[in-house]
Design a protein around this motif. Structure first.
Motif, short mmCIF file in Angstrom:
data_model
loop_
_atom_site.label_atom_id
_atom_site.label_comp_id
_atom_site.label_asym_id
_atom_site.label_seq_id
_atom_site.Cartn_x
_atom_site.Cartn_y
_atom_site.Cartn_z
N LEU A 160 -5.91 4.88 7.04
CA LEU A 160 -5.19 5.88 7.81
C LEU A 160 -5.46 5.72 9.30
O LEU A 160 -4.54 5.84 10.12
CB LEU A 160 -5.57 7.29 7.35
N THR A 181 0.27 3.61 -3.00
CA THR A 181 -1.12 3.95 -3.30
C THR A 181 -1.42 5.36 -2.80
O THR A 181 -0.67 5.91 -1.97
CB THR A 181 -2.08 2.97 -2.61
N LYS A 239 0.81 -1.23 0.00
CA LYS A 239 0.00 0.00 0.00
C LYS A 239 0.83 1.27 0.00
O LYS A 239 0.29 2.37 0.03
CB LYS A 239 -0.93 0.02 1.24
N MET A 265 -10.57 12.60 8.04
CA MET A 265 -10.58 12.19 6.64
C MET A 265 -11.99 12.30 6.05
O MET A 265 -12.16 12.65 4.87
CB MET A 265 -10.06 10.76 6.51
N GLN A 319 -12.55 12.31 1.91
CA GLN A 319 -11.70 11.29 1.32
C GLN A 319 -12.45 9.96 1.24
O GLN A 319 -13.38 9.72 2.02
CB GLN A 319 -10.42 11.13 2.15
N ALA A 330 -3.65 6.27 -0.68
CA ALA A 330 -3.82 6.19 0.77
C ALA A 330 -2.48 6.09 1.47
O ALA A 330 -2.25 6.70 2.53
CB ALA A 330 -4.70 4.99 1.14
N GLU A 372 -9.58 4.92 2.27
CA GLU A 372 -8.46 5.70 2.80
C GLU A 372 -8.68 6.07 4.26
O GLU A 372 -7.73 6.15 5.04
CB GLU A 372 -8.25 6.95 1.95
N ARG A 373 -9.93 6.30 4.64
CA ARG A 373 -10.23 6.63 6.04
C ARG A 373 -9.82 5.49 6.97
O ARG A 373 -9.14 5.70 7.99
CB ARG A 373 -11.72 6.91 6.21
#
Length: 397
Positions: A333, A143, A140, A320, A325, A145, A329-330
């Protein structure tokens, strides 16, 4: 054995760290946990061999210098700029949330507000080592994210570096009024500004020039020695001449080299020594941890862990969401930042040495770090499940 305390401490720390790091790898856990466990094992709170705490602390300082030099070498203003609209506001807002929660817990435990603030700051910073390892394992890192997560963490690191500059100034100001504290901060910032100016005007040209001349000799040994001398020499000079911390001096030495054609090679040559002395840093941190706190102060340990995992993770997820977003991604992260590590140890050790943090606070930070790192692989896998299929690249970069 007492006639050779340095050798005894080095051998005891590295051999124990190697064995327990291998066990951690076998259990599919970060080796960092093995290094911390090695520190606990050779520390004063467990029976058997006890390493020299003073020598371990000095060796750990070398670990901090090389760790920060490595952070500086990989620091990219371009990468941070690309995700600035997400990483910068998100990171600083999340730091504020973690500090508020940590300070609140500290006040409930009977500490002063400054002690609570430092405690919260230590809980706010995620581990670079743990984050990068998790992103690489799950492919990842490259990416959208992953880039946001790295930019977010770099923003946290910058805030922590600023804290490392200001905390000693505040601690050194004997007066209890605001005017003297502001004066101490301004003096410290002036010294830092002078150091940065020297590095930008002189170091930015002199250091790459020196390494270029070494490259032309064809000696890999001399190049490696030049990189090490740069990291240690600049860090020591920053402290001796500008009263700036070793950590900050090493960081700027790395950033100066980051823009040169030799940065990639310098990182490769410095990595073995950085890894070895970073291990000693984690071992020294583990030596300060009393595992009995897990039994004698269980409620406070669980509250600390809740701030790290639930408080920080939820704050990151909500921030996020506010920044619109994608869902994937939320979750990624939130899981990435639900742990603490090397910068937390640096802040905790600094607070303890300056008597700005009670021993109980240091123990809670260590317990929170060990438990959050232990749980992070599980949290990461759960986050990937919640995220679902990979989302399209975020358009708000």
């Amino acid at each position: 054995m007492h006639a050779t305390p340095l050798i005894t401490t080095l051998v005891g720390a590295l051999v124990t760290a190697f064995l327990l790091g291998a066990v951690a790898l076998k259990l599919r856990l970060p080796p960092l946990l093995g290094y911390l466990a090695a520190g606990i094992l050779v520390g004063p709170f467990t029976p058997g061999f006890v390493a020299d705490g003073h020598l371990a602390a000095e060796l750990a300082e070398l670990g901090v210098i090389l760790l920060m030099f490595g952070v500086g070498l990989h620091f990219s203003i371009q990468d941070l700029w690309a995700v600035r609209r997400i990483a910068l506001p998100g990171a600083f807002a999340q730091i504020a949330v973690a500090i508020a929660l940590g300070c609140g817990l500290g006040v409930l435990l009977g500490w002063s507000v400054p002690q609570g603030l430092l405690f919260g700051m230590a809980l706010s910073v995620a581990s670079t080592v743990v984050l990068l390892k998790a992103l690489e394992e799950h492919d990842k890192l490259e990416t959208p994210a992953g880039k946001v997560a790295v930019g977010w963490l770099v923003s946290e690191d910058l805030a922590t570096i600023l804290a490392l500059v200001l905390i000693p100034a505040l601690a050194g100001s004997a007066a209890a009024n605001l005017g003297d504290s502001l004066q101490a901060i301004l003096i410290t910032l002036g010294k830092v500004a002078a150091f940065v100016a020297v590095m930008m005007l002189v170091g930015q040209k002199a250091i790459p020039w020196m390494l270029e001349k070494i490259v032309y000799t064809g000696s890999r040994e001399m190049f490696r020695l030049g990189v090490l001398a740069t990291a240690l020499g600049v860090a020591y000079g920053a402290t001796a001449l500008f009263d700036v911390s070793f950590a900050l001096g090493a960081f700027f030495a790395g950033t100066v080299l980051a823009g040169s054609p030799f940065s990639h090679r310098a990182a490769e040559e410095a990595m073995p020594l950085r890894d070895a002395f970073s291990v000693l840093f984690f071992v020294a941190a583990g030596m300060l941890f009393d595992p009995r706190v897990l039994i004698t102060d269980t409620a406070a340990v669980l509250a600390t862990l809740a701030i790290i995992i639930v408080g920080k993770g939820l704050a990151a997820w909500l921030l996020m969401a506010l920044l619109r977003q994608p869902r994937g991604e939320r979750w990624l992260l939130a899981a990435s930042l639900a742990q603490i590590g090397e910068f937390s140890f640096i802040l905790a050790n600094l607070g303890l040495s300056l008597q700005l943090l009670p021993e109980r606070g240091h123990a809670l930070i260590m317990a929170g770090a060990i438990l959050s790192i232990l749980l992070n692989p599980l949290l990461f896998r759960l986050a990937l499940r919640r995220a679902g299929p990979p989302a399209a690249a975020a358009g708000a970069m």
